[in-house]
Design a protein around this motif. Structure first.
Motif, PDB file in Angstrom:
ATOM      1  N   PHE A 169       8.545  10.259 -14.745  1.00  0.00           N
ATOM      2  CA  PHE A 169       9.578  11.011 -14.035  1.00  0.00           C
ATOM      3  C   PHE A 169       9.050  12.363 -13.564  1.00  0.00           C
ATOM      4  O   PHE A 169       9.339  12.790 -12.438  1.00  0.00           O
ATOM      5  CB  PHE A 169      10.801  11.190 -14.931  1.00  0.00           C
ATOM      6  N   VAL A 170       8.292  13.043 -14.408  1.00  0.00           N
ATOM      7  CA  VAL A 170       7.777  14.364 -14.035  1.00  0.00           C
ATOM      8  C   VAL A 170       6.755  14.229 -12.910  1.00  0.00           C
ATOM      9  O   VAL A 170       6.788  14.982 -11.927  1.00  0.00           O
ATOM     10  CB  VAL A 170       7.159  15.065 -15.261  1.00  0.00           C
ATOM     11  N   PHE A 171       5.840  13.276 -13.041  1.00  0.00           N
ATOM     12  CA  PHE A 171       4.828  13.119 -12.000  1.00  0.00           C
ATOM     13  C   PHE A 171       5.449  12.664 -10.686  1.00  0.00           C
ATOM     14  O   PHE A 171       5.044  13.121  -9.613  1.00  0.00           O
ATOM     15  CB  PHE A 171       3.750  12.122 -12.429  1.00  0.00           C
ATOM     16  N   THR A 172       6.420  11.761 -10.745  1.00  0.00           N
ATOM     17  CA  THR A 172       7.057  11.249  -9.528  1.00  0.00           C
ATOM     18  C   THR A 172       7.699  12.378  -8.734  1.00  0.00           C
ATOM     19  O   THR A 172       7.668  12.378  -7.494  1.00  0.00           O
ATOM     20  CB  THR A 172       8.107  10.184  -9.875  1.00  0.00           C
ATOM     21  N   THR A 224      13.636   3.022  -9.084  1.00  0.00           N
ATOM     22  CA  THR A 224      12.229   2.973  -8.664  1.00  0.00           C
ATOM     23  C   THR A 224      11.280   3.474  -9.745  1.00  0.00           C
ATOM     24  O   THR A 224      10.341   2.761 -10.136  1.00  0.00           O
ATOM     25  CB  THR A 224      12.033   3.757  -7.359  1.00  0.00           C
ATOM     26  N   PRO A 225      11.462   4.695 -10.291  1.00  0.00           N
ATOM     27  CA  PRO A 225      10.558   5.109 -11.371  1.00  0.00           C
ATOM     28  C   PRO A 225      10.717   4.279 -12.639  1.00  0.00           C
ATOM     29  O   PRO A 225       9.750   4.074 -13.378  1.00  0.00           O
ATOM     30  CB  PRO A 225      10.928   6.580 -11.614  1.00  0.00           C
ATOM     31  N   LEU A 226      11.927   3.763 -12.900  1.00  0.00           N
ATOM     32  CA  LEU A 226      12.121   2.931 -14.088  1.00  0.00           C
ATOM     33  C   LEU A 226      11.359   1.618 -13.962  1.00  0.00           C
ATOM     34  O   LEU A 226      10.712   1.169 -14.923  1.00  0.00           O
ATOM     35  CB  LEU A 226      13.614   2.654 -14.304  1.00  0.00           C
ATOM     36  N   LEU A 227      11.426   0.991 -12.797  1.00  0.00           N
ATOM     37  CA  LEU A 227      10.697  -0.265 -12.578  1.00  0.00           C
ATOM     38  C   LEU A 227       9.191  -0.028 -12.640  1.00  0.00           C
ATOM     39  O   LEU A 227       8.448  -0.839 -13.209  1.00  0.00           O
ATOM     40  CB  LEU A 227      11.087  -0.872 -11.238  1.00  0.00           C
TER      41      LEU A 227
END
Length: 309
Positions: free
Chosen positions: A113-116, A79-82
């Protein structure tokens, strides 16, 4: 006749014309409401006594979350990668957000990644009470156990995401540096902030039914203001020619931007990066301590009201 039975008998007598008020009657027999809010130190001790339940509940939710999908737990990384891939094309290539940023791929992925992690913790906290009303009404336990379990669930997912991030950073030709030893320090500070923010949102979500509908818009605005896609210093001061204090406010008055900046300074070193400056560390520590203390106090104050109505 036992003490509680005597109290009940006296209460019934009082209801038939006795003179002693129920509050004084309860005090005389040492009785108190079952859902009465305990003193704060007692409340913290009760949470510690239930640490195994909190961890088990978080782990079981983490396992079951993607059990019905074919890729299972991979979605917490995909999900974060997409999202990062979409933002890279739109902001990095189409809109020219790359600018003069060194290693924009690592720059963007670190921010995402950090914000997610914080975004998901805040969102999960807001649903932790309102989504478990049946459990709250059936059992007596410290209600903070639920938002804590939800945030621990997000922390467990972050462990996998950070492993993927470190691999990607290496692929983008960033060297392993001693500064990487500071990654857990930043994550601990961010987790403390997430706990406090999650507790605040849990209380708000329990009383504001429309909060969950507004949260996507709030967190999206927060995303755009946190420098995930661009360098705040370069875009605000260099391109927009705003005063330096505007960039400083965007860095230090925004906890998400502070944790993103600290992680980028630690991981991206090949372009002349360095350990986070003292001002970033001060901001990270301040937001962690302030959010944790205020969040626990704010949530505890409404302990008796959760699950009512």
């Amino acid at each position: 006749m036992s003490q509680p039975e005597s109290a009940v008998a006296d209460a019934q007598a009082g209801g038939r014309g006795g003179q002693e008020p129920l509050a004084k009657l309860a005090a005389r027999y040492g009785l108190r409401r079952a859902i009465a809010r305990p003193r704060f130190p007692v409340y913290v001790r009760q949470l510690w006594e239930r640490r195994h339940f909190i961890l088990t509940y978080a782990t079981s939710r983490n396992v079951s979350k993607y059990s019905s999908s074919a890729l299972g737990q991979l979605w917490q990384v995909l999900t974060p990668l997409l999202n990062a891939a979409i933002y890279y094309v739109m902001f990095g290539l189409v809109l020219g957000g790359k600018g003069h940023i060194h290693n924009y791929s690592a720059f963007l992925l670190t921010g995402m990644f950090v914000f997610t992690y914080t975004q998901r913790s805040v969102t999960a906290g807001a649903k932790s009470i309102s989504g478990n009303l049946s459990l709250i009404r059936a059992l007596h336990f410290p209600r903070a156990s639920l938002p804590l379990a939800y945030i621990i669930q997000e922390l467990q997912q972050l462990a996998i995401s950070m492993s993927v991030l470190l691999v990607i950073v290496l692929i983008t030709h960033e060297p392993i540096a001693l500064s990487w030893l500071l990654v857990p320090v930043v994550l601990v500070l961010q987790t403390l902030f997430n706990v406090g923010a999650g507790l605040v949102m849990a209380r708000l979500g329990a009383s504001m039914r429309d909060l969950n509908q507004l949260l996507p818009f709030i967190t999206r605005t927060w995303l755009y203001a946190s420098g995930v896609f661009f360098s705040i210093q370069e875009r605000v001061v260099g391109t927009a020619h705003a005063p330096q204090w505007v960039a400083d406010v965007m860095y230090y008055a925004n906890p998400a931007a502070s944790y993103i900046e600290a992680m980028r300074d630690i991981l991206i070193t090949s372009g002349g990066g360095h350990n986070p400056p003292d001002s970033v560390w001060i901001s990270c520590v301040f937001w962690a301590v302030f959010a944790l203390c205020f969040g626990f106090w704010y949530f505890w104050r409404a302990e008796e009201r959760y699950g009512r109505g």
